[in-house]
Design a protein around this motif. Structure first.
Motif, PDB file in Angstrom:
ATOM      1  N   VAL A  25       0.766  -1.256   0.085  1.00 57.90           N
ATOM      2  CA  VAL A  25      -0.150  -0.157  -0.011  1.00 57.90           C
ATOM      3  C   VAL A  25       0.761   1.205   0.106  1.00 57.90           C
ATOM      4  O   VAL A  25       0.356   2.249   0.027  1.00 57.90           O
ATOM      5  CB  VAL A  25      -0.855   0.066   1.184  1.00 57.90           C
ATOM      6  N   GLY A  26       2.037   1.032  -0.074  1.00 63.33           N
ATOM      7  CA  GLY A  26       2.997   2.188   0.283  1.00 63.33           C
ATOM      8  C   GLY A  26       2.917   2.713   1.521  1.00 63.33           C
ATOM      9  O   GLY A  26       2.923   2.049   2.449  1.00 63.33           O
ATOM     10  N   ASP A  27       3.153   4.231   1.723  1.00 64.78           N
ATOM     11  CA  ASP A  27       2.904   4.850   2.924  1.00 64.78           C
ATOM     12  C   ASP A  27       1.384   4.940   3.380  1.00 64.78           C
ATOM     13  O   ASP A  27       0.603   5.400   2.831  1.00 64.78           O
ATOM     14  CB  ASP A  27       3.436   6.107   2.742  1.00 64.78           C
ATOM     15  N   VAL A  28       1.261   4.232   4.644  1.00 63.24           N
ATOM     16  CA  VAL A  28      -0.194   4.207   5.116  1.00 63.24           C
ATOM     17  C   VAL A  28      -0.630   5.532   5.615  1.00 63.24           C
ATOM     18  O   VAL A  28       0.075   6.222   6.006  1.00 63.24           O
ATOM     19  CB  VAL A  28      -0.042   3.160   6.497  1.00 63.24           C
ATOM     20  N   LYS A  29      -1.753   5.921   5.004  1.00 64.66           N
ATOM     21  CA  LYS A  29      -2.254   7.157   5.146  1.00 64.66           C
ATOM     22  C   LYS A  29      -3.929   7.175   5.994  1.00 64.66           C
ATOM     23  O   LYS A  29      -3.864   8.052   6.581  1.00 64.66           O
ATOM     24  CB  LYS A  29      -2.497   7.994   3.980  1.00 64.66           C
ATOM     25  N   MET A  30      -4.519   6.230   5.725  1.00 70.21           N
ATOM     26  CA  MET A  30      -5.659   5.934   6.414  1.00 70.21           C
ATOM     27  C   MET A  30      -5.852   4.474   6.851  1.00 70.21           C
ATOM     28  O   MET A  30      -5.534   3.499   6.094  1.00 70.21           O
ATOM     29  CB  MET A  30      -6.859   6.246   5.443  1.00 70.21           C
ATOM     30  N   VAL A  31      -6.524   4.398   8.150  1.00 70.83           N
ATOM     31  CA  VAL A  31      -7.060   2.926   8.582  1.00 70.83           C
ATOM     32  C   VAL A  31      -8.661   3.002   8.923  1.00 70.83           C
ATOM     33  O   VAL A  31      -8.715   3.866   9.894  1.00 70.83           O
ATOM     34  CB  VAL A  31      -5.915   2.515   9.582  1.00 70.83           C
ATOM     35  N   ALA A  32      -9.131   2.459   8.348  1.00 75.82           N
ATOM     36  CA  ALA A  32     -10.728   2.600   8.563  1.00 75.82           C
ATOM     37  C   ALA A  32     -11.062   1.088   9.128  1.00 75.82           C
ATOM     38  O   ALA A  32     -10.833   0.194   8.400  1.00 75.82           O
ATOM     39  CB  ALA A  32     -11.606   2.900   7.366  1.00 75.82           C
ATOM     40  N   ILE A  33     -11.575   1.259  10.360  1.00 72.62           N
ATOM     41  CA  ILE A  33     -12.274  -0.147  10.735  1.00 72.62           C
ATOM     42  C   ILE A  33     -13.622   0.025  11.191  1.00 72.62           C
ATOM     43  O   ILE A  33     -14.122   1.026  12.058  1.00 72.62           O
ATOM     44  CB  ILE A  33     -11.471  -0.359  12.318  1.00 72.62           C
ATOM     45  N   ARG A  34     -14.259  -0.961  10.510  1.00 72.85           N
ATOM     46  CA  ARG A  34     -15.965  -0.993  11.140  1.00 72.85           C
ATOM     47  C   ARG A  34     -16.198  -2.404  11.858  1.00 72.85           C
ATOM     48  O   ARG A  34     -16.071  -3.329  11.272  1.00 72.85           O
ATOM     49  CB  ARG A  34     -16.593  -0.874   9.653  1.00 72.85           C
ATOM     50  N   GLU A  35     -16.687  -2.060  13.016  1.00 76.15           N
ATOM     51  CA  GLU A  35     -17.410  -3.224  13.725  1.00 76.15           C
ATOM     52  C   GLU A  35     -18.910  -3.062  13.868  1.00 76.15           C
ATOM     53  O   GLU A  35     -19.225  -2.280  14.565  1.00 76.15           O
ATOM     54  CB  GLU A  35     -16.585  -3.747  15.063  1.00 76.15           C
ATOM     55  N   HIS A  36     -19.505  -3.868  13.044  1.00 76.30           N
ATOM     56  CA  HIS A  36     -21.097  -3.949  13.212  1.00 76.30           C
ATOM     57  C   HIS A  36     -21.553  -5.207  13.983  1.00 76.30           C
ATOM     58  O   HIS A  36     -21.479  -6.119  13.141  1.00 76.30           O
ATOM     59  CB  HIS A  36     -21.675  -3.414  12.091  1.00 76.30           C
ATOM     60  N   ARG A  37     -21.797  -5.160  15.117  1.00 78.48           N
ATOM     61  CA  ARG A  37     -22.168  -6.333  15.827  1.00 78.48           C
ATOM     62  C   ARG A  37     -23.356  -6.458  16.406  1.00 78.48           C
ATOM     63  O   ARG A  37     -24.054  -5.603  16.661  1.00 78.48           O
ATOM     64  CB  ARG A  37     -20.687  -6.644  16.563  1.00 78.48           C
ATOM     65  N   PHE A  38     -23.417  -7.632  17.327  1.00 76.28           N
ATOM     66  CA  PHE A  38     -24.338  -7.705  18.488  1.00 76.28           C
ATOM     67  C   PHE A  38     -23.991  -7.167  19.873  1.00 76.28           C
ATOM     68  O   PHE A  38     -22.939  -6.846  19.881  1.00 76.28           O
ATOM     69  CB  PHE A  38     -24.628  -9.312  18.494  1.00 76.28           C
ATOM     70  N   PRO A  39     -25.219  -6.617  20.461  1.00 70.95           N
ATOM     71  CA  PRO A  39     -25.064  -6.157  21.934  1.00 70.95           C
ATOM     72  C   PRO A  39     -23.915  -6.937  22.614  1.00 70.95           C
ATOM     73  O   PRO A  39     -23.845  -8.219  22.806  1.00 70.95           O
ATOM     74  CB  PRO A  39     -26.354  -6.171  22.658  1.00 70.95           C
ATOM     75  N   PHE A  40     -23.549  -6.289  23.702  1.00 68.00           N
ATOM     76  CA  PHE A  40     -22.679  -7.127  24.717  1.00 68.00           C
ATOM     77  C   PHE A  40     -23.614  -8.485  25.535  1.00 68.00           C
ATOM     78  O   PHE A  40     -24.759  -8.149  25.674  1.00 68.00           O
ATOM     79  CB  PHE A  40     -22.377  -6.239  26.174  1.00 68.00           C
TER      80      PHE A  40
END
Length: 377
Positions: free
Chosen positions: A154-169
């Protein structure tokens, strides 16, 4: 004790035998020449679960407290999997015992307690392996993402996007996880994993955190001992890093109607790599000057690690973590994932909660607990 037919046997004690404690027991039993000799938990039903996991014919000592287990001198290594708010008090005698440790995340529920543990560990001999349990690093698709970053895909890292869509605790003993004072807050308890991944991907120190979130859907009608559950169930968190890269966390805990629970996307100057870890898929896209033939070309690969002997709750990540932990003990090597990693991943979460309370960005250097603290990505 040494054996004639393999590596030295490691005797484990597990402190806290709720859901994650049982997960650790199952992983330990899948390892070569490793045994669980003792467990500690004040809850009888949890001790019964541990007995069932180990098997009725296997010797197992059971204790009500960590101190009793440690004093019995039955173990070479401990796994700390007790509720978050007990970590500080459990860790002090565990660290001082000289036993090797694997500590479930988060390190502690306050930044003061995290710093105290980091300082205590810094005085311990190098021969004592003290390992921070941030097992998301070990999910096979995420390991592939990190290897592609290291290769320069990816070359020089510029952006890290993390999505967690999950169930409740989930429900825990005495509903301890329904209150932020017990968990450290959702952005510490759950999301330290993701902030750790951001640090790994960017290889840079976090400098500023801004968050927006609330408790909008889950547990709103739950009251325990006259107190309303206050656990946050959705948030956006933006993290700026010292090298100019940035991270975004998109968390929703009432989104179980999702095909992929987690999506991790790392974008740099040369391309993009993304992991859909529920499906164990990695996609790699490389930028090109040939717009007509190459701009939308992306390769996709199913990631399978045939070395995993127990999939468990984390797609085999906990097993791979245990393999490395046991390997470090046998080789006399230092922990690859340290309590300092645990502090930095939690510090972003604590800063995010402070930002939620104030409505303003929080500068990491303004947190007294990290002042003068060494940073190692």
């Amino acid at each position: 004790m040494p054996t004639n037919d393999g590596p030295e046997q490691i005797r484990y004690g597990v402190i806290g035998t709720g859901m994650m404690g049982i997960e650790h027991i199952q992983n330990i039993l899948a390892l070569d020449n490793c045994v669980v000799t003792a467990v500690a938990d004040p809850e009888p039903s949890s001790l019964l679960s541990a007995r069932e996991a180990v098997g009725p014919d296997t010797p197992l000592a059971t204790f009500g407290t960590a101190r009793e287990l440690i004093a019995a001198n039955l173990c070479d290594a401990l796994v700390i999997a007790s509720p978050n708010h007990t970590h500080h008090d459990v860790l002090i005698p565990s660290i001082e015992s000289g036993l090797h440790l694997l500590i479930e995340k988060p390190l502690c529920t306050t930044l003061d307690d995290c710093r105290e543990i980091v300082d205590l560990v810094s005085d311990r001999p190098a021969s004592q392996v003290i390992w921070m349990g941030l097992e998301y690093r070990y999910m096979p698709p995420l390991q592939r993402v990190m290897s592609e970053i290291a290769k320069g895909t990816v070359g020089d890292v510029k952006m890290v996007a993390i999505r967690e869509h999950r169930f409740p605790f989930l429900v825990k003993v005495d509903n301890w996880n329904r209150f932020s004072k017990n968990t450290g807050g959702t952005l510490v308890e759950k999301c330290c994993h993701f902030f750790d991944l951001m640090i790994e991907a960017t290889e840079s120190r976090p400098v500023r955190v801004y968050a927006s979130g609330a408790q909008d859907v889950n547990h709103l009608d739950e009251v325990y001992d006259g107190k309303q559950s206050d656990i946050l169930d959705n948030a956006y968190v933006i993290v700026d890093f010292a090298n100019g890269s940035r991270g975004l966390l998109d968390l929703c805990m009432f989104a179980e109607a999702s095909k992929n629970e987690r999506e991790i996307v790392v974008t740099g100057t040369a391309g993009k790599v993304e992991a859909l870890d529920t499906e164990s898929i990695v996609r790699i896209g490389v930028r090109t000057d040939d717009i007509l033939s190459g701009v939308n070309v992306v390769t996709e690969e199913k990631i399978v690690d045939s070395s995993i002997k127990h999939q468990g709750l984390h797609h085999g990540a906990s097993y791979l973590e245990h393999v490395d932990f046991a390997g470090a003990i046998r080789a006399g090597e230092s922990a690859a994932v340290t309590v300092l990693d645990g502090l930095w991943s939690a510090a972003i979460g604590f800063a995010a909660h402070l930002s939620l309370d104030s409505g303003m960005p929080v500068m990491i250097d303004d947190l007294a607990q990290v002042a003068g603290l060494e940073f190692r990505p």
